[in-house]
Structure formats: structure tokens, C-alpha cells
Scaffold this active site. Structure first.
Site, PDB file in Angstrom:
ATOM      1  CE  LYS A 111      39.444  40.323  35.873  1.00 59.02           C
ATOM      2  NZ  LYS A 111      40.789  39.765  36.312  1.00 59.02           N
TER       3      LYS A 111
HETATM    4  C1  E4P Z   1      41.842  39.926  39.736  1.00 56.94           C
HETATM    5  O1  E4P Z   1      40.918  39.781  39.246  1.00 56.94           O
HETATM    6  C2  E4P Z   1      43.244  39.652  39.491  1.00 56.94           C
HETATM    7  O2  E4P Z   1      43.104  38.801  38.527  1.00 56.94           O
HETATM    8  C3  E4P Z   1      44.196  39.772  40.597  1.00 56.94           C
HETATM    9  O3  E4P Z   1      43.569  39.843  41.778  1.00 56.94           O
HETATM   10  C4  E4P Z   1      45.624  40.382  40.350  1.00 56.94           C
HETATM   11  O4  E4P Z   1      46.123  40.299  41.448  1.00 56.94           O
HETATM   12  P1  E4P Z   1      47.866  40.430  41.488  1.00 56.94           P
HETATM   13  O5  E4P Z   1      48.139  42.003  41.730  1.00 56.94           O
HETATM   14  O6  E4P Z   1      48.521  39.665  42.406  1.00 56.94           O
HETATM   15  O7  E4P Z   1      48.318  40.099  40.167  1.00 56.94           O
END
Ligand code: E4P
Length: 283
Positions: A111
Site C-alpha cells: 500500500k
Molecule cells: C483500508 O485499507 C483501510 O485500512 C481502512 O478501510 C480504513 O478505514 P477507517 O476509515 O475506518 O480507518
């Protein structure tokens, strides 16, 4: 056979949750989870509960241990591992981290944030490993992601964060819809991964839109499992009058140099700061 139009990932930092979710899906539907997303905040949360303060080296070793466990639970799935970056981290630094993380497990997807440096690194990385662009909040960021990854040799995911847009009163699901619309006449090399899911309606609408992937936090996954992983009914309507619409931008088209698209978004900047802060607070 998968009766859903989307692949289903679990979003978290705990291999125990991965195991439980995958088993639950196998028992009900006959096949395991399709993948897992992690991020520095989710991993840090898991480590704080278990280990308290760590050295930086140990914290990284723990991240590796955790994703290895996840990978052993779903060896046929994709496991997202995030690079650590703040606003000063260079593309070169992120690429170096990515190459290292990609060696941790055979089914990694690395990522990168949807910033200028993040996308610069991702463009190079897309020739070497699967990648996932995170902290996406706009159609123009999505256009840049598409262009910088043209010619990729591995799967490319893009993660629009719907819940964080809802949190500031905007209709986050419309960004998913807009990106799918933008990519409609493309070559299909980027898969849209609906992220930051907060409720069942996000899941149902993402299924209706045929988002390629949906990543779901364990608690919401359980609610959906309790309903036998149901699909949206034919007359399902995602009606959120309390949220400001995010209209499709006909002027933001594919086909330009990636650097000409507007990458700026307040929530991308904010997200970068908090991922970094949550991770470094471990040591
Ligand atoms: C996605 O890969 C992220 O880890 C995640 O969905 C972030 O979500 P949040 O906005 O609840 O922190």
C-alpha cells in the site's frame, strides 16, 4: 461458486479475526475470504493491546509476524501491507520499504498513499509487485492512479475511503461510483476496493455498484455474516439525504499525464499524519 459480484476482504490488524471471518465465510458459503487489508493504525492497535511499548525494530518485526499469520490463514488471498510515510517521505524511501515488505509473504499487495511521492513510488513498484493505493478520496486522484500504473505487471487496487468522507458529511459511496464510472471505458487494470466501511449499507451499495473488492472491519463483517452475507434486493436504494453529494466530474477524464491531475485532498493529508502518528506512538 462466489455468488457475490465483489471479492471480500477483512480490514484489521488481528490474525484471530482473519481466521474467524474466513472460517465463518467457509461454513456459510463454502469458500474462504479473498483477502485482507491492514494499515499502521490497525496493526498498532493490536500491538498496543498485546505488547505495550516496543522498539522500532521490534514493532516492524511484529508487523511482519502478523501479516505472515494472516497469509497462512488465507494463502490464496491478497494481503495488503502498508509503507510508513509522512509528508516528507520520498518516493525512493517508500519504494525501498515496499521491496522489503514484498519479501515478507508470497501474497503481498503493497500500500502506497495517494500523494505525489506515493504515486511516483507506486508507478515503479507496479512493475515489480502487486500494489494498493490507499487514502483515496477523489475522482482526480483515481485518474492519476490509473495513468501512473498503465503497463503494470501485477494487480493494482485503489482504495477509496467511504466512511471518512461520510464522517465529514459527504457521500463517500459516490466516490466509488464515480471511480467505477471513470474506469468504465478503461482497460480494467485497476480494481476498485471499497474501504473505510462503517455499516451494512456501505456493503450492500458497494455490491450493487459491483465494486471489485470490499474490505470490511470484523464487527461489520459479523453483522453481515449474521444476515448470511446477503446481497442487496433488486429495489435496494442507497438514499442518504443527510450527506452532501459528490457529483461525477465530466472534465476529469483518463488519458492525461498523471502529474496533471489534482492529488490534493484534506483527508489524504490528515490520514497520512494519523497513520504515521499511530505507528510511531508504539515506540
Ligand atoms: C483500508 O485499507 C483501510 O485500512 C481502512 O478501510 C480504513 O478505514 P477507517 O476509515 O475506518 O480507518
Amino acid at each position: 461458486m462466489n455468488r457475490l459480484p465483489s471479492k471480500i476482504f477483512i480490514d484489521g490488524g488481528s490474525p484471530t479475526e482473519t481466521k474467524e471471518a474466513s472460517e465463518r465465510r467457509s461454513v456459510t458459503l463454502g469458500f474462504p475470504l479473498d483477502g485482507q487489508t491492514t494499515n499502521p493504525t490497525l496493526i498498532a492497535r493490536n500491538l498496543v493491546e498485546k505488547s505495550g511499548k516496543l522498539t522500532e525494530k521490534d514493532a516492524l518485526a511484529e508487523y511482519k509476524r502478523i501479516v505472515r499469520e494472516m497469509s497462512s490463514v488465507i494463502p490464496g488471498g491478497s494481503i495488503s501491507i502498508q509503507v510508513f510515510a509522512d509528508e516528507k517521505t520520498s518516493a525512493g524511501d517508500m519504494l525501498e520499504q515496499a521491496r522489503e515488505r514484498n519479501k515478507w509473504i508470497p501474497n503481498a499487495s503493497i500500500k502506497f498513499p495517494a500523494t505525489h511521492e506515493g504515486l511516483k513510488a507506486a508507478g515503479k513498484a507496479s512493475l515489480e509487485m502487486p500494489i494498493n493505493i490507499t487514502l483515496v478520496f477523489s475522482q482526480s486522484q483515481a485518474a492519476a492512479v490509473y495513468e501512473i500504473t498503465r503497463g503494470a505487471k501485477y494487480p493494482i487496487f485503489i482504495s477509496p475511503f467511504v466512511g471518512r468522507l461520510d464522517d465529514i458529511g459527504e457521500n463517500g459511496m459516490e466516490v466509488v461510483k464515480n471511480i467505477l464510472n471513470l474506469y468504465e471505458n478503461g482497460d480494467g487494470h485497476v480494481e476498485v476496493l471499497t474501504a473505510s466501511v462503517r455499516n451494512l449499507d456501505h456493503i450492500l451499495y458497494a455490491l450493487l455498484l459491483k465494486s471489485d473488492i470490499i474490505t470490511i472491519p470484523f464487527k461489520i463483517f459479523q453483522l453481515w455474516a449474521d444476515e448470511n452475507f446477503r446481497n442487496p434486493a433488486d429495489d435496494y436504494l442507497y438514499n442518504k439525504p443527510e450527506l452532501r453529494p459528490i457529483p461525477y466530474r465530466a472534465d476529469v477524464k483518463l488519458g492525461r499525464d498523471w502529474q496533471t491531475y489534482d492529488l490534493q485532498h484534506m483527508l489524504t493529508d490528515r490520514g497520512l499524519v494519523s497513520f504515521y502518528k499511530d505507528w510511531t506512538s508504539l515506540f
